[in-house]
Design a protein around this motif. Structure first.
Motif, PDB file in Angstrom:
ATOM      1  N   ILE A  45       0.851  -1.177   0.000  1.00 55.75           N
ATOM      2  CA  ILE A  45       0.000   0.000   0.000  1.00 55.75           C
ATOM      3  C   ILE A  45       0.889   1.231   0.000  1.00 55.75           C
ATOM      4  CG2 ILE A  45      -0.264  -0.079   2.521  1.00 55.75           C
ATOM      5  CD1 ILE A  45      -3.075   1.162   2.102  1.00 55.75           C
ATOM      6  N   LEU A  46       0.563   2.190  -0.845  1.00 54.90           N
ATOM      7  CA  LEU A  46       1.412   3.371  -1.014  1.00 54.90           C
ATOM      8  C   LEU A  46       0.801   4.618  -0.373  1.00 54.90           C
ATOM      9  CD1 LEU A  46       2.293   2.906  -4.781  1.00 54.90           C
ATOM     10  CD2 LEU A  46       3.639   2.190  -2.787  1.00 54.90           C
ATOM     11  N   ALA A  47      -0.454   4.855  -0.661  1.00 54.37           N
ATOM     12  CA  ALA A  47      -1.099   6.078  -0.208  1.00 54.37           C
ATOM     13  C   ALA A  47      -2.598   5.875  -0.211  1.00 54.37           C
ATOM     14  CB  ALA A  47      -0.719   7.246  -1.111  1.00 54.37           C
ATOM     15  N   ALA A  48      -3.280   6.635   0.625  1.00 54.15           N
ATOM     16  CA  ALA A  48      -4.731   6.531   0.711  1.00 54.15           C
ATOM     17  C   ALA A  48      -5.329   7.903   0.952  1.00 54.15           C
ATOM     18  CB  ALA A  48      -5.133   5.569   1.827  1.00 54.15           C
ATOM     19  N   ILE A  49      -6.595   8.039   0.557  1.00 57.43           N
ATOM     20  CA  ILE A  49      -7.279   9.313   0.745  1.00 57.43           C
ATOM     21  C   ILE A  49      -8.726   9.044   1.121  1.00 57.43           C
ATOM     22  CG2 ILE A  49      -7.853   9.513  -1.719  1.00 57.43           C
ATOM     23  CD1 ILE A  49      -7.317  12.575  -1.369  1.00 57.43           C
ATOM     24  N   SER A  50      -9.198   9.750   2.137  1.00 54.47           N
ATOM     25  CA  SER A  50     -10.607   9.636   2.491  1.00 54.47           C
ATOM     26  C   SER A  50     -11.411  10.409   1.456  1.00 54.47           C
ATOM     27  CB  SER A  50     -10.864  10.184   3.894  1.00 54.47           C
ATOM     28  OG  SER A  50     -10.570  11.560   3.951  1.00 54.47           O
ATOM     29  N   TRP A  51     -12.484   9.795   0.970  1.00 56.71           N
ATOM     30  CA  TRP A  51     -13.144  10.379  -0.197  1.00 56.71           C
ATOM     31  C   TRP A  51     -13.924  11.639   0.131  1.00 56.71           C
ATOM     32  CZ3 TRP A  51     -11.142   9.261  -4.451  1.00 56.71           C
ATOM     33  CH2 TRP A  51     -11.755   9.626  -5.639  1.00 56.71           C
ATOM     34  N   SER A  52     -14.533  11.703   1.272  1.00 52.82           N
ATOM     35  CA  SER A  52     -15.321  12.895   1.589  1.00 52.82           C
ATOM     36  C   SER A  52     -14.455  14.030   2.113  1.00 52.82           C
ATOM     37  CB  SER A  52     -16.409  12.557   2.604  1.00 52.82           C
ATOM     38  OG  SER A  52     -15.819  12.047   3.784  1.00 52.82           O
ATOM     39  N   GLY A  53     -13.553  13.734   3.023  1.00 55.01           N
ATOM     40  CA  GLY A  53     -12.778  14.787   3.642  1.00 55.01           C
ATOM     41  C   GLY A  53     -11.428  15.064   3.016  1.00 55.01           C
ATOM     42  N   GLY A  54     -10.921  14.123   2.254  1.00 58.69           N
ATOM     43  CA  GLY A  54      -9.638  14.318   1.605  1.00 58.69           C
ATOM     44  C   GLY A  54      -8.423  14.099   2.484  1.00 58.69           C
ATOM     45  N   THR A  55      -8.619  13.498   3.646  1.00 59.09           N
ATOM     46  CA  THR A  55      -7.474  13.204   4.509  1.00 59.09           C
ATOM     47  C   THR A  55      -6.578  12.176   3.838  1.00 59.09           C
ATOM     48  OG1 THR A  55      -8.818  13.620   6.465  1.00 59.09           O
ATOM     49  CG2 THR A  55      -6.771  12.399   6.788  1.00 59.09           C
ATOM     50  N   THR A  56      -5.273  12.419   3.900  1.00 58.83           N
ATOM     51  CA  THR A  56      -4.334  11.544   3.213  1.00 58.83           C
ATOM     52  C   THR A  56      -3.452  10.766   4.173  1.00 58.83           C
ATOM     53  OG1 THR A  56      -2.733  13.333   2.998  1.00 58.83           O
ATOM     54  CG2 THR A  56      -4.281  13.029   1.183  1.00 58.83           C
ATOM     55  N   TRP A  57      -2.936   9.673   3.661  1.00 59.69           N
ATOM     56  CA  TRP A  57      -1.999   8.818   4.398  1.00 59.69           C
ATOM     57  C   TRP A  57      -0.984   8.318   3.394  1.00 59.69           C
ATOM     58  CZ3 TRP A  57      -0.409   3.916   3.431  1.00 59.69           C
ATOM     59  CH2 TRP A  57       0.326   3.268   4.431  1.00 59.69           C
ATOM     60  N   TYR A  58       0.278   8.196   3.828  1.00 58.12           N
ATOM     61  CA  TYR A  58       1.332   7.712   2.964  1.00 58.12           C
ATOM     62  C   TYR A  58       2.174   6.657   3.666  1.00 58.12           C
ATOM     63  CZ  TYR A  58       0.354  11.851   0.162  1.00 58.12           C
ATOM     64  OH  TYR A  58      -0.262  12.809  -0.602  1.00 58.12           O
ATOM     65  N   ALA A  59       2.627   5.692   2.884  1.00 58.92           N
ATOM     66  CA  ALA A  59       3.610   4.755   3.393  1.00 58.92           C
ATOM     67  C   ALA A  59       4.946   5.485   3.517  1.00 58.92           C
ATOM     68  CB  ALA A  59       3.744   3.565   2.445  1.00 58.92           C
ATOM     69  N   ASP A  60       5.716   5.105   4.516  1.00 59.47           N
ATOM     70  CA  ASP A  60       7.008   5.767   4.729  1.00 59.47           C
ATOM     71  C   ASP A  60       7.906   5.670   3.502  1.00 59.47           C
ATOM     72  OD1 ASP A  60       7.316   4.830   8.249  1.00 59.47           O
ATOM     73  OD2 ASP A  60       6.308   6.519   7.279  1.00 59.47           O
ATOM     74  N   SER A  61       7.772   4.573   2.767  1.00 64.20           N
ATOM     75  CA  SER A  61       8.679   4.327   1.645  1.00 64.20           C
ATOM     76  C   SER A  61       8.469   5.303   0.490  1.00 64.20           C
ATOM     77  CB  SER A  61       8.518   2.896   1.155  1.00 64.20           C
ATOM     78  OG  SER A  61       7.177   2.665   0.741  1.00 64.20           O
ATOM     79  N   VAL A  62       7.313   5.952   0.422  1.00 63.39           N
ATOM     80  CA  VAL A  62       7.044   6.840  -0.718  1.00 63.39           C
ATOM     81  C   VAL A  62       6.596   8.232  -0.311  1.00 63.39           C
ATOM     82  CG1 VAL A  62       6.495   4.904  -2.233  1.00 63.39           C
ATOM     83  CG2 VAL A  62       4.653   6.050  -0.949  1.00 63.39           C
ATOM     84  N   LYS A  63       6.452   8.507   0.975  1.00 61.49           N
ATOM     85  CA  LYS A  63       5.797   9.751   1.386  1.00 61.49           C
ATOM     86  C   LYS A  63       6.543  11.000   0.953  1.00 61.49           C
ATOM     87  CE  LYS A  63       7.721   9.810   6.068  1.00 61.49           C
ATOM     88  NZ  LYS A  63       7.367   9.816   7.515  1.00 61.49           N
ATOM     89  N   ASP A  64       7.858  10.891   0.789  1.00 63.92           N
ATOM     90  CA  ASP A  64       8.620  12.065   0.386  1.00 63.92           C
ATOM     91  C   ASP A  64       8.592  12.284  -1.126  1.00 63.92           C
ATOM     92  OD1 ASP A  64      11.135  11.362   2.886  1.00 63.92           O
ATOM     93  OD2 ASP A  64       9.316  12.574   3.015  1.00 63.92           O
TER      94      ASP A  64
END
Length: 121
Positions: A45-64
């Motif tokens: 898993i690389l990244a995720a986004i909440s569809w309504s609010g747009g909150t994001t999450w990133y895996a450490d390996s790709v966040k930069d």
């Protein structure tokens, strides 16, 4: 069930950038995530986004090197990556989740067919 379709993959030179798109057939999920799987390796898993609010999450390996975003009106999510390396070569796919922890991969469903990204050295 929602249907997902990825696009934007291809051949990229090391150090380059790409933007992948994932278009959903309907807006009936809570979160969308991008994954990748290289030959002989586990899905990541690389990244995720909440569809309504747009909150994001990133895996450490790709966040930069990555940015996930979404166009709510177009039911489309994007994954932008830069400073690509040969080890970024993989099939990139998206999936959605209705509830649960962002890293609970088993709760994602409606996987798209994926798009191949090949990074040449």
């Amino acid at each position: 069930q929602v249907q997902l379709e990825e696009s934007g993959g291809g051949l990229v030179q090391a150090g380059g950038a790409l933007r992948l798109s994932c278009t959903a057939s309907r807006r009936t999920f809570a979160r969308l995530a991008w994954f990748r799987q290289a030959p002989g390796k586990e899905r990541q898993i690389l990244a995720a986004i909440s569809w309504s609010g747009g909150t994001t999450w990133y895996a450490d390996s790709v966040k930069d090197r990555s940015t996930i975003s979404r166009d709510y009106a177009k039911n489309t999510a994007y994954l932008q990556m830069h400073s690509l390396r040969p080890d970024d070569t993989a099939v990139y796919s998206c999936a959605v989740q209705d509830e649960g922890a962002v890293t609970a991969v088993q709760l994602y469903h409606s996987w798209g067919p994926g798009t191949q990204v090949t990074v040449s050295s």
